[in-house]
Design an enzyme around this catalytic site. Structure first.
Site, PDB file in Angstrom:
ATOM      1  CG  ASP A   1      39.943  37.278  38.355  1.00  0.00           C
ATOM      2  OD1 ASP A   1      39.276  36.648  37.450  1.00  0.00           O
ATOM      3  OD2 ASP A   1      39.337  38.023  38.957  1.00  0.00           O
TER       4      ASP A   1
ATOM      5  CG  ASN B   1      42.343  39.631  42.122  1.00  0.00           C
ATOM      6  OD1 ASN B   1      41.279  39.205  41.311  1.00  0.00           O
ATOM      7  ND2 ASN B   1      41.858  40.554  43.257  1.00  0.00           N
TER       8      ASN B   1
ATOM      9  CG  ASN C   1      35.118  41.822  44.115  1.00  0.00           C
ATOM     10  OD1 ASN C   1      35.586  41.256  42.889  1.00  0.00           O
ATOM     11  ND2 ASN C   1      35.820  41.724  45.307  1.00  0.00           N
ATOM     12  CG  HIS C   2      39.435  43.351  45.197  1.00  0.00           C
ATOM     13  ND1 HIS C   2      39.039  43.696  46.250  1.00  0.00           N
ATOM     14  CD2 HIS C   2      39.572  41.945  45.034  1.00  0.00           C
ATOM     15  CE1 HIS C   2      38.936  42.354  47.084  1.00  0.00           C
ATOM     16  NE2 HIS C   2      39.314  41.365  45.974  1.00  0.00           N
TER      17      HIS C   2
ATOM     18  CG  HIS D   1      34.860  40.284  38.602  1.00  0.00           C
ATOM     19  ND1 HIS D   1      35.922  39.716  38.185  1.00  0.00           N
ATOM     20  CD2 HIS D   1      34.858  40.572  39.976  1.00  0.00           C
ATOM     21  CE1 HIS D   1      36.507  39.631  39.315  1.00  0.00           C
ATOM     22  NE2 HIS D   1      35.803  40.177  40.473  1.00  0.00           N
TER      23      HIS D   1
ATOM     24  CG  HIS E   1      40.931  34.140  41.901  1.00  0.00           C
ATOM     25  ND1 HIS E   1      42.027  34.781  42.436  1.00  0.00           N
ATOM     26  CD2 HIS E   1      40.085  35.059  41.160  1.00  0.00           C
ATOM     27  CE1 HIS E   1      41.869  35.899  42.604  1.00  0.00           C
ATOM     28  NE2 HIS E   1      40.727  36.117  41.520  1.00  0.00           N
TER      29      HIS E   1
END
Length: 262
Positions: free
Chosen positions: A8, A40, A67-68, A152, A179
């Protein structure tokens, strides 16, 4: 087949580090394809057109998400313009964007890349990643023996279970989202390369790339806190994969660098 996968990428510090180090990594490893998780990359959350352009110009060939994905409204334009940006496949079929694709590597062979997201502690309303994976992989394997899966997900158990479920069907399953790079890279009995989490490309003196005092404040007060990307030394985490002609992993190495950027 040689592949580099970067964890990420977190905000501007992560992007600057990738811009600085990726050309050196490409020279060192001579990958046929470079993939990175970019969910991210824009200010710590999501992806924009400008940031996608920046990552592609830095040497990334394919960007996976998580998820973002939907943090910025601009993501629809990103997904429309770039077929090499992949959102998780277990969103509903009507969701915009591609979730899997075939990408021509530098050696001329196609590589399948699939983006998936976990359900446990993350997105329980999404479709089952195990079922979706089997469906998507069967389509990709009709075109190429080389298939890379970015899973993920939050739960290590879910990641490990999926890797064993897909062992022998895909070249590699690489975990993202936490992360924090894990030290469990391995080749499973069926020839699938695996690591629970690749880690991140972002600030080292932080909580997952965020200013540590803000993350601590959130834990202590239990109140919403606006996160900001940390400063200071940065780290790059990834994996290097070598695949044989049948698409099986014959080598998987962690890539870990730390650097002070001016």
């Amino acid at each position: 087949m040689k592949i580099i996968f970067l964890g990420d990428i977190v905000g501007r510090p992560g992007r600057e580090l990738v811009k600085t180090l990726l050309p050196e990594l490409i020279q060192q490893y001579a990958p046929d394809l470079t993939v990175a998780n970019g969910e991210n990359a824009a200010g710590g959350f999501g992806l924009t057109l400008e940031v996608a352009d920046e990552l592609f110009h830095s040497g990334v060939d394919v960007i996976t998400l998580g998820n973002h994905t939907w943090k910025h409204r601009e993501i629809d334009q990103v997904l429309d313009r770039y077929k090499q940006v992949l959102r998780p496949a277990n969103y509903p079929p009507e969701t915009p964007g591609e979730s899997a694709g075939l990408f021509v590597a530098k050696n001329g062979y196609p590589v399948g890349v699939l983006s998936l997201m976990g359900q446990v502690y993350l997105e329980p309303t999404l479709d089952c990643p195990f079922r979706v994976a089997k469906e998507q992989i069967s389509l990709l394997k009709e075109k190429t023996p080389y298939v890379l899966v970015d899973f993920h997900a939050e739960a290590t158990s879910e990641k490990i279970a999926l890797a064993h479920y897909l062992d022998g069907l895909v070249s590699a399953v690489v975990g993202t989202h936490t992360h924090v790079a894990t030290a469990d890279e391995r080749i499973l009995p069926g020839g699938t390369g695996y690591i629970t989490d690749v880690g991140m490309c972002g600030p080292t003196d932080s909580v997952l790339g965020v200013k540590k005092e803000l993350a601590i404040q959130k834990f202590i007060t239990k109140r919403p806190v606006k996160f900001e990307i940390a400063k200071g030394p940065v780290e790059l985490n990834g994996v290097y994969l070598e695949l044989d002609e049948q698409g099986r992993t014959k080598r998987i190495d962690r890539i870990n660098y730390r650097k002070n950027l001016k």
